[in-house]
Motif scaffolding. Sequence first.
Motif, PDB file in Angstrom:
ATOM      1  N   ASN A  63      18.169   4.744 -41.701  1.00  0.00           N
ATOM      2  CA  ASN A  63      18.690   3.965 -40.579  1.00  0.00           C
ATOM      3  C   ASN A  63      17.896   4.296 -39.310  1.00  0.00           C
ATOM      4  O   ASN A  63      17.052   5.207 -39.301  1.00  0.00           O
ATOM      5  N   LEU A  64      18.186   3.579 -38.238  1.00  0.00           N
ATOM      6  CA  LEU A  64      17.510   3.822 -36.964  1.00  0.00           C
ATOM      7  C   LEU A  64      17.930   5.141 -36.333  1.00  0.00           C
ATOM      8  O   LEU A  64      17.203   5.695 -35.507  1.00  0.00           O
ATOM      9  N   VAL A  65      19.100   5.638 -36.704  1.00  0.00           N
ATOM     10  CA  VAL A  65      19.606   6.895 -36.157  1.00  0.00           C
ATOM     11  C   VAL A  65      19.783   7.901 -37.291  1.00  0.00           C
ATOM     12  O   VAL A  65      19.949   7.531 -38.454  1.00  0.00           O
ATOM     13  N   SER A  66      19.759   9.175 -36.924  1.00  0.00           N
ATOM     14  CA  SER A  66      19.826  10.231 -37.938  1.00  0.00           C
ATOM     15  C   SER A  66      21.076  11.086 -37.818  1.00  0.00           C
ATOM     16  O   SER A  66      21.230  12.058 -38.561  1.00  0.00           O
ATOM     17  N   SER A  67      21.979  10.757 -36.870  1.00  0.00           N
ATOM     18  CA  SER A  67      23.170  11.588 -36.682  1.00  0.00           C
ATOM     19  C   SER A  67      24.315  10.724 -36.176  1.00  0.00           C
ATOM     20  O   SER A  67      24.119   9.588 -35.733  1.00  0.00           O
ATOM     21  N   TYR A  68      25.520  11.285 -36.219  1.00  0.00           N
ATOM     22  CA  TYR A  68      26.693  10.572 -35.730  1.00  0.00           C
ATOM     23  C   TYR A  68      26.650  10.384 -34.216  1.00  0.00           C
ATOM     24  O   TYR A  68      27.391   9.562 -33.674  1.00  0.00           O
ATOM     25  N   SER A  69      25.816  11.142 -33.526  1.00  0.00           N
ATOM     26  CA  SER A  69      25.668  10.967 -32.080  1.00  0.00           C
ATOM     27  C   SER A  69      24.490  10.051 -31.741  1.00  0.00           C
ATOM     28  O   SER A  69      24.115   9.930 -30.585  1.00  0.00           O
ATOM     29  N   CYS A  70      23.927   9.410 -32.771  1.00  0.00           N
ATOM     30  CA  CYS A  70      22.900   8.374 -32.601  1.00  0.00           C
ATOM     31  C   CYS A  70      21.578   8.898 -32.047  1.00  0.00           C
ATOM     32  O   CYS A  70      20.945   8.288 -31.178  1.00  0.00           O
ATOM     33  N   ARG A  71      21.156  10.025 -32.583  1.00  0.00           N
ATOM     34  CA  ARG A  71      19.805  10.501 -32.284  1.00  0.00           C
ATOM     35  C   ARG A  71      18.797   9.658 -33.072  1.00  0.00           C
ATOM     36  O   ARG A  71      19.059   9.240 -34.204  1.00  0.00           O
ATOM     37  N   CYS A  72      17.640   9.385 -32.482  1.00  0.00           N
ATOM     38  CA  CYS A  72      16.635   8.555 -33.139  1.00  0.00           C
ATOM     39  C   CYS A  72      16.151   9.213 -34.430  1.00  0.00           C
ATOM     40  O   CYS A  72      15.955  10.434 -34.480  1.00  0.00           O
ATOM     41  N   GLU A  73      15.949   8.394 -35.453  1.00  0.00           N
ATOM     42  CA  GLU A  73      15.471   8.883 -36.741  1.00  0.00           C
ATOM     43  C   GLU A  73      13.978   9.202 -36.634  1.00  0.00           C
ATOM     44  O   GLU A  73      13.135   8.316 -36.533  1.00  0.00           O
TER      45      GLU A  73
END
Length: 311
Positions: A63-73
């Motif tokens: 996905n575009l994010v790598s964590s539940y806090s929406c850090r960039c992948e």
Amino acid sequence: SPDPECLTPAFGTGAGFYYPGFQPGVNQDGGKAGGAGCHSQLSSSTATASIDQTNAYGPGGLNLVSSYSCRCEEKLAGSVPRADPENDYRQPWAAWVEHAMKFQERFPNVNLSGHLDFDDYTPFSNQYTCEAFPSWFWDEAMCWNSDIRSTIALNNAIYFYKDRWSNAMGPYTDYSIPEAEYQRAFQGWTETPMSYATFKEHGNIGVIALPAGSCSQTGQDDHVQCAQDAFDGFGEDIEDALEMLVNDDLFPNFGLGSPVVFARSWRSDDEVDNTNAQWQTFFFCDEFDGEKYSVQVEGSGDDTECRLVAS
């Protein structure tokens, strides 16, 4: 009739809203630092806000994010190989932008996979249609990075691909025209969180950006007075920005005597006919005379300083 969805501006807040954050464990310093969080649709209170971050699940669930806090992948931080790598520009974080274009779920009826074929796709062919994205798409999809270089590179990659994803309707422009007035009509988002200590240390510096190419097609000689001459009301806009910084509780250390710098965006002479020119940002001191607030230049050479003063 109501505007189609691709023209309706997005509402809600991105990662920069988290000051203080309402997601426990997301922010540093017990929620005193902003910039690390997901895009949210707010209702009457932050306690009932709902996350509406745009997802783009690809192969293997990437996905575009790598964590539940929406850090960039960061697995998507690389450039994208091209058929002619010696002549094709290699843009960091291009993989993230292409992943978003291929797998985004925000506009299920829009498929931009074919736009990534750099041999067969005609750039700008989907301007003024709902078969491409408005700029605010990136507001809802945007994540945050832990370093400023990645933040800049990701925003640059979004701009670099604008001829393939943008419907050029928000803001309205024509990216196929290389003149600065068309190329500067752009909105981009990225976030870099910082500690509260860092924010307090540097939160007293005001930065005012001039429109790219205010005074010439290259923007190399842009300065405050010619920008005021070029845009009606720009002087009032500068003064409104300064007053907002002075009165905003988020910037308690900004006031009379605080440093203020201006920023110009410029491109080289040989890129004025290029619709994908690499714009650079240059920070500089300049005089500004407003009715209530002014910016005064002090010193010279390496000792030059710009300070906010009362008019």
